[in-house]
Design an enzyme around this catalytic site. Sequence first.
Site, PDB file in Angstrom:
ATOM      1  CG  ASN A  50     -17.090  -8.999   3.637  1.00 59.83           C
ATOM      2  OD1 ASN A  50     -16.254  -9.874   3.801  1.00 59.83           O
ATOM      3  ND2 ASN A  50     -17.065  -7.868   4.318  1.00 59.83           N
ATOM      4  CD  GLU A  52     -15.856  -3.758   2.742  1.00 56.29           C
ATOM      5  OE1 GLU A  52     -14.861  -3.002   2.691  1.00 56.29           O
ATOM      6  OE2 GLU A  52     -16.474  -4.028   3.794  1.00 56.29           O
ATOM      7  CB  CYS A  61     -23.546  -9.337   2.459  1.00 48.39           C
ATOM      8  SG  CYS A  61     -23.859  -7.727   3.181  1.00 48.39           S
ATOM      9  CD  GLU A  63     -24.439 -12.714   5.722  1.00 48.87           C
ATOM     10  OE1 GLU A  63     -23.758 -12.031   4.938  1.00 48.87           O
ATOM     11  OE2 GLU A  63     -24.558 -12.442   6.928  1.00 48.87           O
ATOM     12  CB  CYS A  98     -26.996  -6.689   6.802  1.00 46.95           C
ATOM     13  SG  CYS A  98     -27.300  -7.072   5.055  1.00 46.95           S
ATOM     14  CB  CYS A 101     -28.005 -10.805   4.272  1.00 41.27           C
ATOM     15  SG  CYS A 101     -26.722 -10.262   3.124  1.00 41.27           S
TER      16      CYS A 101
HETATM   17  N1  THU Z   1     -21.290  -7.829   6.052  1.00 38.01           N
HETATM   18  C1  THU Z   1     -21.501  -9.092   5.572  1.00 38.01           C
HETATM   19  O1  THU Z   1     -20.900  -9.522   4.575  1.00 38.01           O
HETATM   20  N2  THU Z   1     -22.387  -9.864   6.229  1.00 38.01           N
HETATM   21  C2  THU Z   1     -22.959  -9.549   7.424  1.00 38.01           C
HETATM   22  O2  THU Z   1     -23.632 -10.399   7.982  1.00 38.01           O
HETATM   23  C3  THU Z   1     -22.764  -8.228   7.995  1.00 38.01           C
HETATM   24  C4  THU Z   1     -21.988  -7.274   7.179  1.00 38.01           C
HETATM   25  C5  THU Z   1     -20.275  -7.005   5.395  1.00 38.01           C
HETATM   26  C6  THU Z   1     -20.739  -5.855   4.591  1.00 38.01           C
HETATM   27  C7  THU Z   1     -19.498  -4.987   4.585  1.00 38.01           C
HETATM   28  O3  THU Z   1     -18.602  -5.441   3.581  1.00 38.01           O
HETATM   29  C8  THU Z   1     -18.860  -5.245   5.926  1.00 38.01           C
HETATM   30  O4  THU Z   1     -19.408  -6.484   6.372  1.00 38.01           O
HETATM   31  C9  THU Z   1     -19.125  -4.166   6.964  1.00 38.01           C
HETATM   32  O5  THU Z   1     -20.467  -3.861   7.040  1.00 38.01           O
END
Ligand code: THU
Length: 145
Positions: A50, A52, A61, A63, A98, A101
């Site tokens: 991920n 941000e 994300c 995925e 999420c 994703c």
């Molecule tokens: N996040 C992911 O990258 N994948 C997931 O399966 C769940 C959430 C990230 C998004 C954000 O950067 C952080 O986790 C918190 O939500």
Amino acid sequence: MNTFALSESQQQALLQAARAAQLKAYAPYSRYQVGAAVLDDQGRIHAGCNVENAAYPEGVCAEAAALSAMVLAGSTRSVAVLVVGHGGKNNSAWTTPCGGCRQKLREFGALDMPILSANDTDLGPRHTLAQLLPESFGPGHLGPR
Ligand code: THU
């Protein structure tokens, strides 16, 4: 449905790739680092983390990043996915993709594709895409393109 038979060595390779990706995550806001690894139909593994952003909704994300790497490498079919996050620790829920994703994974994987959850010490539950995204909309709904 006949869930894709993931071998022990494929599972270990996915786990290793996802954990290595998690270490590269850029998550200064949530501090929730995630790594994902996708096994494609040619037996190759593509990882993502991920990333941000100060403008929060612009974050990506793990995925989604892994799927981008897969497409860039020339495949549009995934057969298994493994996600590593901080879930599953201290009785917290395991990290699963999420909602957005899950839909992105639906584009490139069969409904029986296994999606595994893990953290930095343990392997958690395994779901199929259909379990995580029931009654879903996918490319087939649009007919041949
Ligand atoms: N996040 C992911 O990258 N994948 C997931 O399966 C769940 C959430 C990230 C998004 C954000 O950067 C952080 O986790 C918190 O939500």
